[in-house]
Design a protein around this motif. Sequence first.
Motif, PDB file in Angstrom:
ATOM      1  N   ASN A  15      47.790  43.115  38.265  1.00 31.73           N
ATOM      2  CA  ASN A  15      48.971  42.371  38.683  1.00 31.73           C
ATOM      3  C   ASN A  15      48.507  41.105  39.411  1.00 31.73           C
ATOM      4  O   ASN A  15      48.142  41.150  40.582  1.00 31.73           O
ATOM      5  CB  ASN A  15      49.857  43.222  39.596  1.00 31.73           C
ATOM      6  CG  ASN A  15      51.105  42.485  40.032  1.00 31.73           C
ATOM      7  OD1 ASN A  15      51.330  41.336  39.659  1.00 31.73           O
ATOM      8  ND2 ASN A  15      51.928  43.149  40.826  1.00 31.73           N
ATOM      9  N   MET A  16      48.483  40.001  38.703  1.00 33.71           N
ATOM     10  CA  MET A  16      47.982  38.749  39.264  1.00 33.71           C
ATOM     11  C   MET A  16      48.846  38.240  40.416  1.00 33.71           C
ATOM     12  O   MET A  16      48.395  37.451  41.236  1.00 33.71           O
ATOM     13  CB  MET A  16      47.876  37.676  38.175  1.00 33.71           C
ATOM     14  CG  MET A  16      46.851  37.988  37.112  1.00 33.71           C
ATOM     15  SD  MET A  16      45.160  38.008  37.778  1.00 33.71           S
ATOM     16  CE  MET A  16      44.229  38.359  36.294  1.00 33.71           C
ATOM     17  N   MET A  21      45.875  32.951  44.871  1.00 33.67           N
ATOM     18  CA  MET A  21      45.524  32.022  43.801  1.00 33.67           C
ATOM     19  C   MET A  21      44.438  32.679  42.952  1.00 33.67           C
ATOM     20  O   MET A  21      43.253  32.525  43.216  1.00 33.67           O
ATOM     21  CB  MET A  21      45.030  30.691  44.357  1.00 33.67           C
ATOM     22  CG  MET A  21      44.851  29.649  43.277  1.00 33.67           C
ATOM     23  SD  MET A  21      44.624  27.986  43.943  1.00 33.67           S
ATOM     24  CE  MET A  21      42.914  28.030  44.388  1.00 33.67           C
ATOM     25  N   PRO A  22      44.831  33.444  41.927  1.00 32.85           N
ATOM     26  CA  PRO A  22      43.829  34.115  41.092  1.00 32.85           C
ATOM     27  C   PRO A  22      43.036  33.115  40.255  1.00 32.85           C
ATOM     28  O   PRO A  22      43.601  32.203  39.662  1.00 32.85           O
ATOM     29  CB  PRO A  22      44.651  35.057  40.215  1.00 32.85           C
ATOM     30  CG  PRO A  22      46.016  34.467  40.191  1.00 32.85           C
ATOM     31  CD  PRO A  22      46.193  33.721  41.485  1.00 32.85           C
ATOM     32  N   LEU A  41      37.246  38.228  38.794  1.00 40.60           N
ATOM     33  CA  LEU A  41      38.472  37.726  39.407  1.00 40.60           C
ATOM     34  C   LEU A  41      38.186  37.323  40.846  1.00 40.60           C
ATOM     35  O   LEU A  41      37.568  38.090  41.596  1.00 40.60           O
ATOM     36  CB  LEU A  41      39.557  38.805  39.354  1.00 40.60           C
ATOM     37  CG  LEU A  41      40.900  38.434  39.961  1.00 40.60           C
ATOM     38  CD1 LEU A  41      41.555  37.284  39.211  1.00 40.60           C
ATOM     39  CD2 LEU A  41      41.821  39.639  39.994  1.00 40.60           C
ATOM     40  N   PHE A  42      38.594  36.121  41.204  1.00 40.50           N
ATOM     41  CA  PHE A  42      38.522  35.633  42.575  1.00 40.50           C
ATOM     42  C   PHE A  42      39.940  35.458  43.098  1.00 40.50           C
ATOM     43  O   PHE A  42      40.868  35.245  42.318  1.00 40.50           O
ATOM     44  CB  PHE A  42      37.834  34.256  42.624  1.00 40.50           C
ATOM     45  CG  PHE A  42      36.339  34.298  42.508  1.00 40.50           C
ATOM     46  CD1 PHE A  42      35.543  33.990  43.589  1.00 40.50           C
ATOM     47  CD2 PHE A  42      35.718  34.631  41.313  1.00 40.50           C
ATOM     48  CE1 PHE A  42      34.160  34.011  43.494  1.00 40.50           C
ATOM     49  CE2 PHE A  42      34.342  34.652  41.199  1.00 40.50           C
ATOM     50  CZ  PHE A  42      33.558  34.343  42.295  1.00 40.50           C
ATOM     51  N   ASP A  43      40.105  35.535  44.404  1.00 43.13           N
ATOM     52  CA  ASP A  43      41.359  35.165  45.043  1.00 43.13           C
ATOM     53  C   ASP A  43      41.043  33.945  45.890  1.00 43.13           C
ATOM     54  O   ASP A  43      40.357  34.049  46.901  1.00 43.13           O
ATOM     55  CB  ASP A  43      41.914  36.301  45.895  1.00 43.13           C
ATOM     56  CG  ASP A  43      43.345  36.037  46.349  1.00 43.13           C
ATOM     57  OD1 ASP A  43      43.965  35.090  45.834  1.00 43.13           O
ATOM     58  OD2 ASP A  43      43.843  36.773  47.213  1.00 43.13           O
ATOM     59  N   VAL A  44      41.479  32.797  45.443  1.00 47.24           N
ATOM     60  CA  VAL A  44      41.105  31.490  45.978  1.00 47.24           C
ATOM     61  C   VAL A  44      39.583  31.381  45.838  1.00 47.24           C
ATOM     62  O   VAL A  44      39.097  31.343  44.706  1.00 47.24           O
ATOM     63  CB  VAL A  44      41.604  31.272  47.428  1.00 47.24           C
ATOM     64  CG1 VAL A  44      41.345  29.828  47.861  1.00 47.24           C
ATOM     65  CG2 VAL A  44      43.088  31.607  47.568  1.00 47.24           C
TER      66      VAL A  44
END
Length: 86
Positions: A15-16, A21-22, A41-44
């Motif tokens: 769930n992006m 900010m994926p 996958l990074f978050d920011v």
Amino acid sequence: MQTKDQLINSFSDINMKEYSMPIICIYNSPSDYKGMFVARLFDVNKPTPIILMRLTLDAIRSEIPVGFTLVPKSAGEDANIVESYI
């Protein structure tokens, strides 16, 4: 403390909307997964443990979710980074 990577089958399983900010960063043969293309996958700017692995770049690219846009590699980035999507 390093978190163990979580190998997923598809980004559609994620769930992006849970991320500020994926960003998906594709690596070619990183030191911990030699011979594989790995999308993390990074978050920011913070890496998550979520990764997808495939044998070819095209196979990884086909897994990038609709709505993500290619961001060319920047000078000074890790040599194993191929490209990123935001």
